[in-house]
Design an enzyme around this catalytic site. Structure first.
Site, PDB file in Angstrom:
ATOM      1  N   GLN A 172      41.978  39.574  30.307  1.00  0.00           N
ATOM      2  CA  GLN A 172      41.225  39.990  30.526  1.00  0.00           C
ATOM      3  C   GLN A 172      40.622  40.666  29.463  1.00  0.00           C
ATOM      4  O   GLN A 172      39.514  41.264  29.236  1.00  0.00           O
ATOM      5  CB  GLN A 172      41.293  40.521  31.847  1.00  0.00           C
ATOM      6  CG  GLN A 172      41.531  39.927  32.842  1.00  0.00           C
ATOM      7  CD  GLN A 172      40.478  38.383  33.801  1.00  0.00           C
ATOM      8  OE1 GLN A 172      39.605  38.741  33.160  1.00  0.00           O
ATOM      9  NE2 GLN A 172      41.366  37.676  34.108  1.00  0.00           N
ATOM     10  N   HIS A 211      49.051  37.163  37.415  1.00  0.00           N
ATOM     11  CA  HIS A 211      47.741  35.867  38.305  1.00  0.00           C
ATOM     12  C   HIS A 211      46.603  36.210  37.401  1.00  0.00           C
ATOM     13  O   HIS A 211      46.082  37.202  37.762  1.00  0.00           O
ATOM     14  CB  HIS A 211      48.888  35.048  39.094  1.00  0.00           C
ATOM     15  CG  HIS A 211      48.140  36.412  40.903  1.00  0.00           C
ATOM     16  ND1 HIS A 211      48.509  35.824  41.844  1.00  0.00           N
ATOM     17  CD2 HIS A 211      47.920  37.335  40.663  1.00  0.00           C
ATOM     18  CE1 HIS A 211      48.048  36.592  42.379  1.00  0.00           C
ATOM     19  NE2 HIS A 211      47.293  38.113  41.844  1.00  0.00           N
ATOM     20  N   GLU A 212      45.892  35.007  37.837  1.00  0.00           N
ATOM     21  CA  GLU A 212      44.004  34.408  37.159  1.00  0.00           C
ATOM     22  C   GLU A 212      44.224  35.262  35.867  1.00  0.00           C
ATOM     23  O   GLU A 212      43.146  35.872  36.145  1.00  0.00           O
ATOM     24  CB  GLU A 212      44.043  35.272  38.588  1.00  0.00           C
ATOM     25  CG  GLU A 212      44.151  34.656  39.959  1.00  0.00           C
ATOM     26  CD  GLU A 212      44.424  33.406  39.431  1.00  0.00           C
ATOM     27  OE1 GLU A 212      43.652  32.027  39.334  1.00  0.00           O
ATOM     28  OE2 GLU A 212      44.830  33.058  41.121  1.00  0.00           O
ATOM     29  N   GLY A 213      45.493  35.064  34.744  1.00  0.00           N
ATOM     30  CA  GLY A 213      44.586  35.686  33.567  1.00  0.00           C
ATOM     31  C   GLY A 213      45.418  37.211  33.510  1.00  0.00           C
ATOM     32  O   GLY A 213      44.458  38.072  34.504  1.00  0.00           O
ATOM     33  N   ARG A 268      39.105  35.852  40.692  1.00  0.00           N
ATOM     34  CA  ARG A 268      39.516  37.318  40.407  1.00  0.00           C
ATOM     35  C   ARG A 268      39.097  38.650  41.016  1.00  0.00           C
ATOM     36  O   ARG A 268      39.525  39.769  41.122  1.00  0.00           O
ATOM     37  CB  ARG A 268      39.013  37.000  38.958  1.00  0.00           C
ATOM     38  CG  ARG A 268      39.933  36.035  38.191  1.00  0.00           C
ATOM     39  CD  ARG A 268      39.300  36.081  36.649  1.00  0.00           C
ATOM     40  NE  ARG A 268      39.981  35.179  35.909  1.00  0.00           N
ATOM     41  CZ  ARG A 268      39.800  34.690  34.527  1.00  0.00           C
ATOM     42  NH1 ARG A 268      39.014  35.193  33.986  1.00  0.00           N
ATOM     43  NH2 ARG A 268      40.954  34.759  34.200  1.00  0.00           N
TER      44      ARG A 268
END
Lengths: 600, 600
Positions: free
Chosen positions: A448, A441-443, A298
């Site tokens: 978030q 991507h990555e949340g 992140r």
């Protein structure tokens, strides 16, 4: 035209003036380092970026990898670039000397790899994933796993991925269905389909080490029943040599709007006998291990977004200084010479906004790296714990704010170039496409925001939140005694708005339906992010102010004045927006909560 | 999945409930028309869009035109689609019956062509340009020119373009250098290079009629020395048959991020003997004629941006209703079933914002068409003049607000689809790329903002501005007596903010450096645009409110409630932003004005 990839002066400012990275050399882990060795690593990265990454950037974008039904094909220049960066140590820049690493602080490694990101974020992507994968196994794997998998990744023989997403479970990890069955010999057989696996197949390395989330038969439902497995593309013999092909197949490639050099794959695990997998750590604790990698990823996503914004800013600045077009509103003589477009106030607006977004975002990501360094290597346990608390709290903002404002910066770079920005003769349209992945991507930004408001904020009796407020207050106190007191006052008011809003939401969590309270969580993250960036701009302003007080040479005088003007932009045009967002949150605005599916 | 291209119910709402287009049938020009004929034209456009445009949309994007050094090649399906739309009358939908047209009002033609835009904006681009080109010649050309050029364009034999931009004169038309020399026989010889000429070369039609801005030898400097010429690709004999090739050569194609089906060309005029050109109207008045086409093109750009936003909204709505993912924050049971993502408040935020942007922008463009219809065909001269005044004033906003907020809507559509939105299996990433051109072409956002604040506002003793205020006041007065009185109050406050800001800026123009006053003109346009859209949302709310009062069937009840909720979104989350922008303007914020080139 020869726009620099990044502003070297700014990187030095961030590292040594804003974040005092030189002081890290006093820690035992970095005792062999100095400003000279730090800068040497950065210079090496810059050379590799300029020599191997930049010249192929356009070609990588235009000739995306193809799949012939069996193998992936990509232009050979990517392997040359990846190998050059690997050989220079950029898959192991922060790891131990004994593991072949450079043992650099994260903040220095971050600046170095920024050059690689700016020159070819997708080529850089292969290295970054491999490095994060190795870091996870190093932290949670067994000694044997480190020997078998980490060492070859660090040396560049193997690559690494993370395989989480499934066709019916993107953001909803609780629903993932890939299964793992014990084979009786300590290994497992993995079966399931994963999608959007970056670098999931290619021939850049001898082997690819997938870190796969799966459910052991009989595991509890939800995220508490997920385990983590090492599933290599090719099995490895006891002596480290390559064995048979594992039951992992490439099902297809996705064609992305940007980031085209890095394969995005659909992988089938265990379609035949089941893919051999090795459990990492304990059963059912896989997601917590994966978060080790994910938290790092992140910060990497934020940094990538910031770097793409920074390099787009440099490119459009260079263009604006060379392109002649039009006259100022005050000039009524059509026979006078046209001016460089940087002279137009609106072009300066678009440049200043880019500078404020990109340098603000980059400072935030470097703060994240500094906190990670402190968490790992600060001299006292209290300092390490405090850094951990603050980093954990800020991670959703470090991931999201740059990802949301980086593309806005790239949008302005296109606009400065006008029609020329919309065509592929210039890279700014590619930056815009590349950067658009980062809020996903990555949340996603939505995920978030739920994490920030629903989890990170209340966690440990508001410890992270309180640590942030205390840190900001110390900057305000420092600034209130000097020339930037009006800015400090302004920030103080913004912090008060943040506190009032936060207290209101915490109270509402006890009294109101939680779905209503969480309905505007994206606004809360945006508000919080703006306060964080405003704080970092005040910190940059304070350094610039004291730099100016020392009466530096002309170039530095201009540089510091630019920092102060970008700070002014952020305080005059961006920070006041938080009052609007705060009001939405204080009202517990129910517009989204009450909207009915049938009304759309 | 089968998302509709556009929401048919909404188009009917706009046409007949919001803008009362049925009343147009009382005007002599539209006396042969009825709601049935209007709807028949719209249905025809929808059929052609679905049959010819939609099936090739992805292919058009992926296989962009190529240039072999001599000719342009494109996939043959584009010609099939263009021919189908031409034969159905969509190059001449508004022109006279005698010229082979359908003699439709612009507002109806606009709705019809929205289907073509939504299904294939670049394929539609060829038709739209040809139509605008023919409209210009019809208004400013000679009878012979109409005979020679307009008739074949309307019938689809010829296509039309506009050729303004030059390599060193994009937004700065004053500096264009293409020359025209009288040949002694009434024609001219044109020499110069033009770039970014959409549809500048192709084989879709027998001939291409370029409208070229050039300077007759000895003309005054600046925009007052520009003349307009018809310069065909192929010369035409006295009997209308094709003659020799004119001295117009394709120099190259540009490769755009989006809008890939429509060629963007570099053209060389007169590299050999000079290209034969025919003067339109009088010498040195070319720019004013071109503005006839450009004003029309500006409304078309706004409409295209709005349509791309509308279709992206429909697509992401359909996806959100089908895609299962995650649970609400209130659900703690991981074994419960996942919900459709439309149930997540943050997804509803992204849908409502799209609805508010896209339907607000589309209403604004339809208002523009209604004003153009009134300007041309209202029964009294006063009504015609008033409509002209208001349309002229609003044109920069009609062009810009949809162009800025349309891409924001498409950005949200991507985010709703998540990783699936970033890949080419879904069209939303294409919408995002396509729509990004709109804030650039036909005058950038910066240029439109200077036009609004520096020219349209003070023009004719503020006539356009005052006409706008009066119109808005009548809506407020109407709303103040009903259920939407709080919204009307809110709009009233926003209008007061707009007025205070405007008066301040007008005063500053007399007292302060003009370059300072104009420095924040983009903020002024954005503020003004938000007030206009808020007004149009109140108007939509009023119609919805009275629709609900009539106790309609369930589908209409839902539809009207959705309108009211989108209005609420705009008033709660968007309109309050104008206070921040107003403050920047009232302060005459000098951040951009004072920024020095050396400080970047």
């Amino acid at each position: 035209m020869a726009a620099p990839l990044l502003c070297a002066r700014d990187l030095q400012f961030m590292l040594y003036e804003l974040f005092d990275s030189e002081s890290l050399t006093q820690r035992p882990r970095y005792a062999d380092h100095s400003v000279e060795t730090f800068n040497a690593a950065i210079d090496t990265a810059q050379s590799i970026a300029e020599k191997y990454f930049l010249p192929i950037r356009k070609k990588v974008d235009e000739q995306q990898p193809t799949f012939d039904g069996k193998n992936v094909h990509m232009i050979p220049e990517i392997k040359v670039a990846v190998d050059a960066a690997t050989q220079a140590g950029f898959v192991s820049s922060t790891s131990d000397y004994e593991l072949g690493g450079m043992q650099l602080p994260l903040i220095v490694a971050g600046v170095a790899s920024s050059y690689l990101s700016a020159a070819g974020s997708t080529t850089m992507g292969y290295l970054a994933l491999s490095s994060a994968n190795a870091n996870l196994i190093e932290n949670h794997g067994s000694a044997e796993q480190i020997e078998t998998w980490v060492k070859p990744i660090r040396s560049g023989r193997f690559a690494g991925t993370m395989a989480m997403t499934e066709p019916s479970a993107g953001s909803g990890l609780a629903d993932l269905t890939t299964t793992a069955i014990p084979a009786g010999d300590g290994t497992y057989r993995i079966r399931g389909n994963k999608i959007f696996i970056s670098g999931g197949d290619h021939e850049l390395n001898e082997n690819i080490v997938h870190l796969v989330l799966a459910r052991i038969k009989g595991a509890p439902a939800g995220v508490k029943g997920i385990s983590l497995f090492i599933v290599p593309k090719i099995l490895v013999n006891a002596d480290g040599s390559l064995g048979e092909r594992n039951d992992v197949a490439l099902a297809g490639l996705f064609h992305k709007m940007g980031g085209r050099g890095q394969t995005s794959t659909a992988l089938s695990f265990g379609e035949n006998d089941g893919a051999v997998g090795y459990l990492v750590g304990e059963e059912h604790r896989g997601l917590s291990y994966m978060f080790h990698m994910m938290n790092e990823a992140r910060v990497m996503v934020g940094t990538n977004a910031a770097c793409t914004a920074l390099t787009g800013y440099q490119y459009s600045l260079d263009y604006a200084r060379e392109r002649l077009q039009g006259r100022l509103p005050s000039c009524k003589d059509p026979s006078s010479a046209p001016v460089n477009i940087v002279e137009h106030a609106d072009v300066r607006r678009m440049l200043l906004a880019q500078k404020a977004y990109a340098e603000g975002a980059f400072a935030l990501c470097m703060l994240g790296s500094q906190l990670a360094d402190d968490k790992n290597t600060a001299l006292s346990e209290k300092e390490r714990l405090d850094a951990h608390t603050l980093l954990d709290f800020l991670t959703p903002i470090i991931k999201t704010w740059p990802s949301e404002y980086g593309p806005k910066a790239n949008d302005l770079a296109i606009q400065i170039l006008g029609g020329h920005g919309y065509i592929n003769e210039h890279p700014v349209e590619m930056f815009y496409r590349d950067n658009r992945l980062n809020p996903i991507h990555e949340g996603t930004t939505g995920i978030q925001s739920l994490d920030l408001l629903g989890r990170k904020l209340p966690m440990n009796n508001l410890a992270g939140y309180r640590a942030f407020l205390a840190t900001v207050q110390s900057t305000i106190d420092e600034a209130l005694t000097g020339d930037l007191a009006p800015i400090a006052d302004n920030l103080s008011g913004a912090v008060a708005t943040l506190e009032k809003t936060t207290e209101h939401l915490l109270g509402a969590m006890l009294e109101k339906p939680i779905d209503l309270v969480m309905a505007n969580s994206v606004k809360y993250l945006e508000l919080f992010g703006h306060v964080v960036i405003a704080w970092l701009w005040l910190r940059q302003g304070l350094v610039a102010q004291s730099g100016l007080a020392a009466k530096p040479h002309e170039a530095d005088t201009h540089f510091y004045l630019g920092k102060l003007q970008a700070m002014k932009y952020f305080y005059n045009f961006e920070l006041p927006l938080i009052d609007v967002w705060s009001k939405n949150l204080l009202d517990l605005d129910a517009t989204f909560y009450e909207m009915d599916n049938n009304w759309f």
